[in-house]
Write a protein that holds these residues in place. Structure first.
Motif, mmCIF file in Angstrom:
data_model
loop_
_atom_site.group_PDB
_atom_site.id
_atom_site.type_symbol
_atom_site.label_atom_id
_atom_site.label_comp_id
_atom_site.label_asym_id
_atom_site.label_seq_id
_atom_site.Cartn_x
_atom_site.Cartn_y
_atom_site.Cartn_z
ATOM 1 N N LYS A 109 0.822 -1.211 0.000
ATOM 2 C CA LYS A 109 0.000 0.000 0.000
ATOM 3 C C LYS A 109 0.857 1.262 0.000
ATOM 4 C CE LYS A 109 -3.972 -2.138 2.289
ATOM 5 N NZ LYS A 109 -4.900 -2.081 3.443
ATOM 6 N N ASN A 110 0.443 2.196 -0.854
ATOM 7 C CA ASN A 110 1.060 3.526 -0.931
ATOM 8 C C ASN A 110 2.581 3.478 -1.115
ATOM 9 O OD1 ASN A 110 -1.370 5.002 -0.689
ATOM 10 N ND2 ASN A 110 -1.350 4.705 1.522
ATOM 11 N N LEU A 111 2.968 2.951 -2.269
ATOM 12 C CA LEU A 111 4.375 2.965 -2.666
ATOM 13 C C LEU A 111 4.682 4.302 -3.343
ATOM 14 C CD1 LEU A 111 7.156 1.630 -3.412
ATOM 15 C CD2 LEU A 111 6.044 0.833 -5.501
ATOM 16 N N VAL A 112 5.713 4.989 -2.880
ATOM 17 C CA VAL A 112 6.116 6.270 -3.463
ATOM 18 C C VAL A 112 7.614 6.225 -3.776
ATOM 19 C CG1 VAL A 112 6.280 8.766 -3.144
ATOM 20 C CG2 VAL A 112 4.347 7.511 -2.160
ATOM 21 N N VAL A 113 7.949 6.479 -5.048
ATOM 22 C CA VAL A 113 9.340 6.517 -5.487
ATOM 23 C C VAL A 113 9.721 7.973 -5.724
ATOM 24 C CG1 VAL A 113 10.999 5.758 -7.235
ATOM 25 C CG2 VAL A 113 9.083 4.255 -6.593
ATOM 26 N N GLY A 114 10.797 8.414 -5.092
ATOM 27 C CA GLY A 114 11.215 9.803 -5.207
ATOM 28 C C GLY A 114 11.969 10.091 -6.494
ATOM 29 N N ASN A 115 12.577 11.253 -6.564
ATOM 30 C CA ASN A 115 13.331 11.692 -7.736
ATOM 31 C C ASN A 115 14.797 11.925 -7.384
ATOM 32 O OD1 ASN A 115 12.111 11.862 -10.301
ATOM 33 N ND2 ASN A 115 10.823 13.563 -9.652
ATOM 34 N N PRO A 116 15.685 11.920 -8.389
ATOM 35 C CA PRO A 116 17.095 12.265 -8.151
ATOM 36 C C PRO A 116 17.219 13.669 -7.556
ATOM 37 C CG PRO A 116 16.843 11.224 -10.292
ATOM 38 C CD PRO A 116 15.451 11.478 -9.778
ATOM 39 N N LYS A 117 18.346 13.942 -6.911
ATOM 40 C CA LYS A 117 18.556 15.198 -6.187
ATOM 41 C C LYS A 117 18.415 16.437 -7.068
ATOM 42 C CE LYS A 117 21.546 13.164 -2.663
ATOM 43 N NZ LYS A 117 22.908 13.150 -2.066
ATOM 44 N N GLU A 118 18.793 16.319 -8.351
ATOM 45 C CA GLU A 118 18.755 17.497 -9.223
ATOM 46 C C GLU A 118 17.355 17.856 -9.708
ATOM 47 O OE1 GLU A 118 20.301 14.089 -11.943
ATOM 48 O OE2 GLU A 118 20.198 14.590 -9.817
ATOM 49 N N SER A 119 16.349 17.068 -9.305
ATOM 50 C CA SER A 119 14.985 17.293 -9.779
ATOM 51 C C SER A 119 14.292 18.439 -9.048
ATOM 52 C CB SER A 119 14.151 16.022 -9.594
ATOM 53 O OG SER A 119 14.733 14.923 -10.259
ATOM 54 N N LYS A 120 13.360 19.091 -9.760
ATOM 55 C CA LYS A 120 12.516 20.128 -9.162
ATOM 56 C C LYS A 120 11.321 19.494 -8.453
ATOM 57 C CE LYS A 120 13.490 23.832 -12.539
ATOM 58 N NZ LYS A 120 14.369 23.097 -13.470
ATOM 59 N N THR A 121 10.872 18.351 -8.975
ATOM 60 C CA THR A 121 9.726 17.659 -8.395
ATOM 61 C C THR A 121 10.211 16.539 -7.475
ATOM 62 O OG1 THR A 121 9.605 16.214 -10.343
ATOM 63 C CG2 THR A 121 8.252 18.196 -10.357
ATOM 64 N N SER A 122 9.326 16.078 -6.603
ATOM 65 C CA SER A 122 9.749 15.114 -5.575
ATOM 66 C C SER A 122 9.349 13.668 -5.862
ATOM 67 C CB SER A 122 9.171 15.527 -4.221
ATOM 68 O OG SER A 122 7.747 15.564 -4.279
ATOM 69 N N VAL A 123 8.377 13.451 -6.762
ATOM 70 C CA VAL A 123 7.867 12.088 -6.983
ATOM 71 C C VAL A 123 7.989 11.685 -8.447
ATOM 72 C CG1 VAL A 123 5.849 10.585 -6.814
ATOM 73 C CG2 VAL A 123 6.232 12.330 -5.074
ATOM 74 N N SER A 124 8.581 10.517 -8.677
ATOM 75 C CA SER A 124 8.671 9.979 -10.038
ATOM 76 C C SER A 124 7.606 8.916 -10.293
ATOM 77 C CB SER A 124 10.055 9.363 -10.280
ATOM 78 O OG SER A 124 10.287 8.283 -9.379
ATOM 79 N N PHE A 125 7.167 8.262 -9.214
ATOM 80 C CA PHE A 125 6.168 7.193 -9.365
ATOM 81 C C PHE A 125 5.468 6.979 -8.032
ATOM 82 C CE2 PHE A 125 4.768 2.807 -9.014
ATOM 83 C CZ PHE A 125 4.190 2.549 -10.248
ATOM 84 N N SER A 126 4.162 6.752 -8.106
ATOM 85 C CA SER A 126 3.424 6.362 -6.904
ATOM 86 C C SER A 126 2.242 5.502 -7.301
ATOM 87 C CB SER A 126 2.940 7.593 -6.124
ATOM 88 O OG SER A 126 1.950 8.303 -6.855
ATOM 89 N N THR A 127 1.844 4.642 -6.390
ATOM 90 C CA THR A 127 0.661 3.806 -6.615
ATOM 91 C C THR A 127 0.004 3.517 -5.274
ATOM 92 O OG1 THR A 127 -0.144 1.709 -7.550
ATOM 93 C CG2 THR A 127 2.026 1.672 -6.523
ATOM 94 N N LYS A 128 -1.314 3.493 -5.256
ATOM 95 C CA LYS A 128 -2.047 3.272 -4.009
ATOM 96 C C LYS A 128 -1.934 1.829 -3.532
ATOM 97 C CE LYS A 128 -3.783 7.384 -3.305
ATOM 98 N NZ LYS A 128 -3.371 8.174 -2.126
ATOM 99 N N VAL A 129 -2.062 0.896 -4.485
ATOM 100 C CA VAL A 129 -2.031 -0.527 -4.119
ATOM 101 C C VAL A 129 -1.322 -1.332 -5.196
ATOM 102 C CG1 VAL A 129 -3.392 -2.589 -3.583
ATOM 103 C CG2 VAL A 129 -4.225 -0.350 -2.863
ATOM 104 N N ILE A 130 -0.477 -2.275 -4.763
ATOM 105 C CA ILE A 130 0.087 -3.278 -5.655
ATOM 106 C C ILE A 130 -0.388 -4.632 -5.142
ATOM 107 C CG2 ILE A 130 2.162 -4.291 -6.668
ATOM 108 C CD1 ILE A 130 3.637 -1.729 -5.995
ATOM 109 N N ASP A 131 -1.097 -5.370 -5.978
ATOM 110 C CA ASP A 131 -1.666 -6.659 -5.608
ATOM 111 C C ASP A 131 -0.897 -7.756 -6.342
ATOM 112 O OD1 ASP A 131 -3.305 -8.847 -5.006
ATOM 113 O OD2 ASP A 131 -5.101 -7.617 -4.993
ATOM 114 N N ILE A 132 -0.188 -8.607 -5.608
ATOM 115 C CA ILE A 132 0.659 -9.643 -6.200
ATOM 116 C C ILE A 132 0.085 -11.013 -5.873
ATOM 117 C CG2 ILE A 132 2.992 -10.601 -6.308
ATOM 118 C CD1 ILE A 132 3.958 -7.879 -5.189
#
Length: 225
Positions: free
Chosen positions: A57-80
């Protein structure tokens, strides 16, 4: 007899405590591993397990340090979905992975986008990763993405959003793509990115991430073609 029983009970108690600590720290352990592989901050709210199933639940992948934005990827749920037999077999086999409510953030570091956040993320190589002489094979039978939103941030800070996608689906993701099993999440990311880049006419970005044959494996939904 007591001299034997007391140490054994103490050992069992310590093992139980250790297992409980590990159990409640699973999200942190997985987050750390993903962060090492992608080279950016990663957070996970919770991971739950049941027979043949795991939910992240709520996986959030950040961005490299030089980025202006903070999130590159997010998802509410991953069902495996998989079985212990398939997970521990000669070929690690996962029946299905479903991502719900996805956000993908693309950021340009130069005008033409040849330098971007995802190119940096996908090129990251963990220092501790080692090549295995006989790497284990894997197979993800079906990968489904539901409710996808994409935003592009250009060098001048202007943010462009794209029409959301209701669904994308892939099948038979294997080690043939060139990603070893310890970077299986990069194989998944590669499939997603290449499809998104093509869908939104961002073909110039395709050459900035590792090549693969995923494009021929996308199920041809009407909205995608």
């Amino acid at each position: 007899m007591k001299k034997i029983i007391i140490p054994i009970l103490s050992l069992i108690f310590l093992i139980v405590i250790l297992l409980v600590i590990i159990w409640f720290n699973i999200p942190n352990i997985v987050s750390k591993k993903l962060s090492q592989n992608f080279g950016v901050p990663v957070s996970i709210e919770n991971i739950t397990f049941s027979k043949g199933n795991a939910k992240i639940k709520n996986l959030v992948v950040g961005n490299p340090k030089e980025s202006k934005t903070s999130v590159s990827f997010s998802t509410k749920v991953i069902d495996i979905n998989s079985t212990i037999k398939d997970m521990t077999g000669k070929v690690l086999t996962i029946d299905s992975i479903v991502f719900d409510n996805i956000f993908i953030g693309i950021e340009f570091y130069n005008k033409d986008g040849s330098s971007n956040n995802w190119a940096t993320i996908m090129k990251n190589k963990p220092k501790e990763s080692k090549k295995n002489k006989t790497p284990r094979k894997y197979l993800i039978k079906t990968l489904t993405l539901n409710n996808i939103s994409v935003a592009l941030t250009k060098t001048d800070g202007i943010r462009q959003t794209f029409p959301s996608l209701s669904k994308l689906e892939f099948y038979n993701i294997t080690d043939e793509t060139g990603f070893p099993i310890d970077e299986i999440e990069k194989a998944i990311a590669n499939a997603i990115l290449r499809s998104i880049f093509q869908k939104y006419a961002l073909e110039q970005l395709l050459k900035t991430i590792s090549p693969s044959n995923f494009m021929d494996r996308v199920i041809p939904f009407p909205f995608f073609r």
